[in-house]
Design a protein around this motif. Structure first.
Motif, PDB file in Angstrom:
ATOM      1  N   ILE A   3       0.846  -1.312   0.117  1.00  0.00           N
ATOM      2  CA  ILE A   3       0.167  -0.121  -0.238  1.00  0.00           C
ATOM      3  C   ILE A   3       0.978   1.195  -0.027  1.00  0.00           C
ATOM      4  O   ILE A   3       1.877   1.234   0.905  1.00  0.00           O
ATOM      5  CB  ILE A   3      -0.823   0.080   1.095  1.00  0.00           C
ATOM      6  N   GLY A   4       0.606   2.111  -0.937  1.00  0.00           N
ATOM      7  CA  GLY A   4       1.517   3.483  -1.137  1.00  0.00           C
ATOM      8  C   GLY A   4       0.800   4.504  -1.097  1.00  0.00           C
ATOM      9  O   GLY A   4      -0.641   4.527  -1.303  1.00  0.00           O
ATOM     10  N   TRP A   5       1.062   5.746  -0.682  1.00  0.00           N
ATOM     11  CA  TRP A   5       0.369   6.779  -0.688  1.00  0.00           C
ATOM     12  C   TRP A   5       1.329   7.940  -0.866  1.00  0.00           C
ATOM     13  O   TRP A   5       2.507   7.837  -0.443  1.00  0.00           O
ATOM     14  CB  TRP A   5      -0.371   6.975   0.372  1.00  0.00           C
ATOM     15  N   ILE A   6       0.820   8.988  -1.404  1.00  0.00           N
ATOM     16  CA  ILE A   6       1.540  10.453  -1.551  1.00  0.00           C
ATOM     17  C   ILE A   6       0.448  11.335  -1.164  1.00  0.00           C
ATOM     18  O   ILE A   6      -0.589  11.304  -1.519  1.00  0.00           O
ATOM     19  CB  ILE A   6       2.354  10.436  -2.695  1.00  0.00           C
ATOM     20  N   GLU A   7       0.892  12.494  -0.313  1.00  0.00           N
ATOM     21  CA  GLU A   7       0.217  13.701  -0.030  1.00  0.00           C
ATOM     22  C   GLU A   7       0.898  14.800  -0.633  1.00  0.00           C
ATOM     23  O   GLU A   7       1.897  15.179  -0.051  1.00  0.00           O
ATOM     24  CB  GLU A   7       0.025  13.484   1.388  1.00  0.00           C
ATOM     25  N   PHE A   8       0.065  15.602  -1.492  1.00  0.00           N
ATOM     26  CA  PHE A   8       0.733  16.862  -2.135  1.00  0.00           C
ATOM     27  C   PHE A   8       0.256  17.954  -1.356  1.00  0.00           C
ATOM     28  O   PHE A   8      -1.092  18.211  -1.270  1.00  0.00           O
ATOM     29  CB  PHE A   8       0.249  16.983  -3.520  1.00  0.00           C
ATOM     30  N   PRO A  82       0.046  23.198 -14.650  1.00  0.00           N
ATOM     31  CA  PRO A  82       0.698  24.471 -14.446  1.00  0.00           C
ATOM     32  C   PRO A  82      -0.046  25.161 -13.413  1.00  0.00           C
ATOM     33  O   PRO A  82       0.225  26.203 -12.892  1.00  0.00           O
ATOM     34  CB  PRO A  82       1.024  25.011 -15.803  1.00  0.00           C
ATOM     35  N   GLU A  83      -1.586  25.079 -13.406  1.00  0.00           N
ATOM     36  CA  GLU A  83      -2.567  25.754 -12.672  1.00  0.00           C
ATOM     37  C   GLU A  83      -2.331  25.871 -11.054  1.00  0.00           C
ATOM     38  O   GLU A  83      -2.753  26.441 -10.210  1.00  0.00           O
ATOM     39  CB  GLU A  83      -4.028  25.467 -12.904  1.00  0.00           C
ATOM     40  N   VAL A  84      -1.401  24.581 -10.822  1.00  0.00           N
ATOM     41  CA  VAL A  84      -0.925  24.644  -9.197  1.00  0.00           C
ATOM     42  C   VAL A  84       0.426  24.514  -9.268  1.00  0.00           C
ATOM     43  O   VAL A  84       1.059  23.960  -9.997  1.00  0.00           O
ATOM     44  CB  VAL A  84      -1.710  23.295  -8.541  1.00  0.00           C
ATOM     45  N   THR A  85       1.091  24.827  -8.093  1.00  0.00           N
ATOM     46  CA  THR A  85       2.380  24.523  -7.736  1.00  0.00           C
ATOM     47  C   THR A  85       2.578  23.758  -6.514  1.00  0.00           C
ATOM     48  O   THR A  85       2.046  23.684  -5.493  1.00  0.00           O
ATOM     49  CB  THR A  85       3.036  25.910  -7.170  1.00  0.00           C
ATOM     50  N   VAL A  86       3.446  22.519  -6.596  1.00  0.00           N
ATOM     51  CA  VAL A  86       3.523  21.521  -5.634  1.00  0.00           C
ATOM     52  C   VAL A  86       4.527  22.041  -4.495  1.00  0.00           C
ATOM     53  O   VAL A  86       5.844  22.342  -5.145  1.00  0.00           O
ATOM     54  CB  VAL A  86       3.873  20.211  -6.109  1.00  0.00           C
ATOM     55  N   LEU A  87       4.175  22.349  -3.408  1.00  0.00           N
ATOM     56  CA  LEU A  87       4.989  22.894  -2.595  1.00  0.00           C
ATOM     57  C   LEU A  87       5.763  21.786  -1.665  1.00  0.00           C
ATOM     58  O   LEU A  87       6.751  22.013  -1.349  1.00  0.00           O
ATOM     59  CB  LEU A  87       4.150  23.729  -1.537  1.00  0.00           C
ATOM     60  N   SER A  88       5.037  20.604  -1.310  1.00  0.00           N
ATOM     61  CA  SER A  88       5.611  19.521  -0.967  1.00  0.00           C
ATOM     62  C   SER A  88       4.948  18.121  -1.232  1.00  0.00           C
ATOM     63  O   SER A  88       3.533  18.073  -1.634  1.00  0.00           O
ATOM     64  CB  SER A  88       5.740  19.688   0.552  1.00  0.00           C
ATOM     65  N   ALA A  89       5.668  17.116  -1.202  1.00  0.00           N
ATOM     66  CA  ALA A  89       5.051  15.626  -1.042  1.00  0.00           C
ATOM     67  C   ALA A  89       5.331  14.836  -0.126  1.00  0.00           C
ATOM     68  O   ALA A  89       6.928  14.748  -0.130  1.00  0.00           O
ATOM     69  CB  ALA A  89       5.344  15.286  -2.681  1.00  0.00           C
ATOM     70  N   ARG A  90       4.601  14.010   0.402  1.00  0.00           N
ATOM     71  CA  ARG A  90       5.104  13.260   1.414  1.00  0.00           C
ATOM     72  C   ARG A  90       4.569  11.822   1.207  1.00  0.00           C
ATOM     73  O   ARG A  90       3.527  11.630   0.635  1.00  0.00           O
ATOM     74  CB  ARG A  90       4.309  13.550   2.903  1.00  0.00           C
ATOM     75  N   HIS A  91       5.550  10.906   1.208  1.00  0.00           N
ATOM     76  CA  HIS A  91       5.380   9.615   0.510  1.00  0.00           C
ATOM     77  C   HIS A  91       5.222   8.413   1.736  1.00  0.00           C
ATOM     78  O   HIS A  91       5.675   8.687   3.073  1.00  0.00           O
ATOM     79  CB  HIS A  91       6.526   9.104  -0.366  1.00  0.00           C
ATOM     80  N   GLY A  92       4.477   7.428   1.627  1.00  0.00           N
ATOM     81  CA  GLY A  92       4.364   6.314   2.325  1.00  0.00           C
ATOM     82  C   GLY A  92       4.188   5.022   1.759  1.00  0.00           C
ATOM     83  O   GLY A  92       3.946   4.929   0.782  1.00  0.00           O
ATOM     84  N   LEU A  93       4.996   4.020   2.331  1.00  0.00           N
ATOM     85  CA  LEU A  93       4.779   2.595   1.689  1.00  0.00           C
ATOM     86  C   LEU A  93       4.808   1.617   2.687  1.00  0.00           C
ATOM     87  O   LEU A  93       5.691   1.548   3.516  1.00  0.00           O
ATOM     88  CB  LEU A  93       5.974   2.337   0.747  1.00  0.00           C
ATOM     89  N   HIS A  94       3.803   0.668   2.862  1.00  0.00           N
ATOM     90  CA  HIS A  94       3.658  -0.309   3.720  1.00  0.00           C
ATOM     91  C   HIS A  94       3.122  -1.573   3.350  1.00  0.00           C
ATOM     92  O   HIS A  94       2.507  -1.693   2.210  1.00  0.00           O
ATOM     93  CB  HIS A  94       2.482   0.340   4.880  1.00  0.00           C
ATOM     94  N   SER A  95       3.919  -2.443   3.574  1.00  0.00           N
ATOM     95  CA  SER A  95       3.614  -3.886   3.354  1.00  0.00           C
ATOM     96  C   SER A  95       2.177  -4.591   4.284  1.00  0.00           C
ATOM     97  O   SER A  95       2.146  -4.047   5.507  1.00  0.00           O
ATOM     98  CB  SER A  95       4.787  -4.736   3.391  1.00  0.00           C
ATOM     99  N   SER A  96       1.506  -5.572   3.789  1.00  0.00           N
ATOM    100  CA  SER A  96       0.395  -5.766   4.736  1.00  0.00           C
ATOM    101  C   SER A  96       1.016  -6.868   5.728  1.00  0.00           C
ATOM    102  O   SER A  96       0.152  -7.005   6.654  1.00  0.00           O
ATOM    103  CB  SER A  96      -0.563  -6.893   3.745  1.00  0.00           C
ATOM    104  N   GLU A  97       2.130  -7.116   5.498  1.00  0.00           N
ATOM    105  CA  GLU A  97       2.940  -7.787   6.558  1.00  0.00           C
ATOM    106  C   GLU A  97       3.587  -7.099   7.640  1.00  0.00           C
ATOM    107  O   GLU A  97       4.195  -7.602   8.660  1.00  0.00           O
ATOM    108  CB  GLU A  97       3.887  -8.965   5.947  1.00  0.00           C
ATOM    109  N   ASP A  98       3.508  -5.794   7.674  1.00  0.00           N
ATOM    110  CA  ASP A  98       4.128  -4.844   8.766  1.00  0.00           C
ATOM    111  C   ASP A  98       3.516  -4.881   9.829  1.00  0.00           C
ATOM    112  O   ASP A  98       2.328  -4.872  10.169  1.00  0.00           O
ATOM    113  CB  ASP A  98       4.047  -3.574   8.226  1.00  0.00           C
TER     114      ASP A  98
END
Length: 98
Positions: A3-8, A82-98
């Motif tokens: 499971i992966g996610w990114i938050e902009f 171009p109508e938005v500027t990405v200020l930051s991006a946070r990532h996450g990656l998890h296994s179902s076995e974590d």
């Protein structure tokens, strides 16, 4: 299962109301979902008209596929909207076995 996610955290351009904000974000979120096959939504900064937090997630059998899809979503947002500027991006990656 991975499971992966990114938050902009994004800054919107010439937007003066929450209605205009929705008009800018709706097509971006639809484009992310359609072109990268992820789940995407506005997940924060709902009451600010020039800022938004967009969340993207993906579930797959392999970690490398999850990373590739999230990288593609990040490039798509940064290079083709171009109508938005990405200020930051946070990532996450998890296994179902974590």
């Amino acid at each position: 299962m991975w499971i992966g996610w990114i938050e902009f955290d994004v800054l919107l351009g010439d937007v003066h109301s929450l209605k205009e904000k929705r008009g800018v974000l709706r097509p971006i979120i639809a484009d992310l979902s359609r072109r990268t096959e992820v789940a995407a939504a506005e997940v924060g900064a709902h009451d600010l008209h020039r800022r938004a937090t967009i969340g993207v997630s993906v579930v797959a059998g392999g970690a490398s596929h999850v990373r590739d899809v999230l990288d593609r979503a990040e490039r798509l947002l940064a290079e083709e909207h171009p109508e938005v500027t990405v200020l930051s991006a946070r990532h996450g990656l998890h296994s179902s076995e974590d």
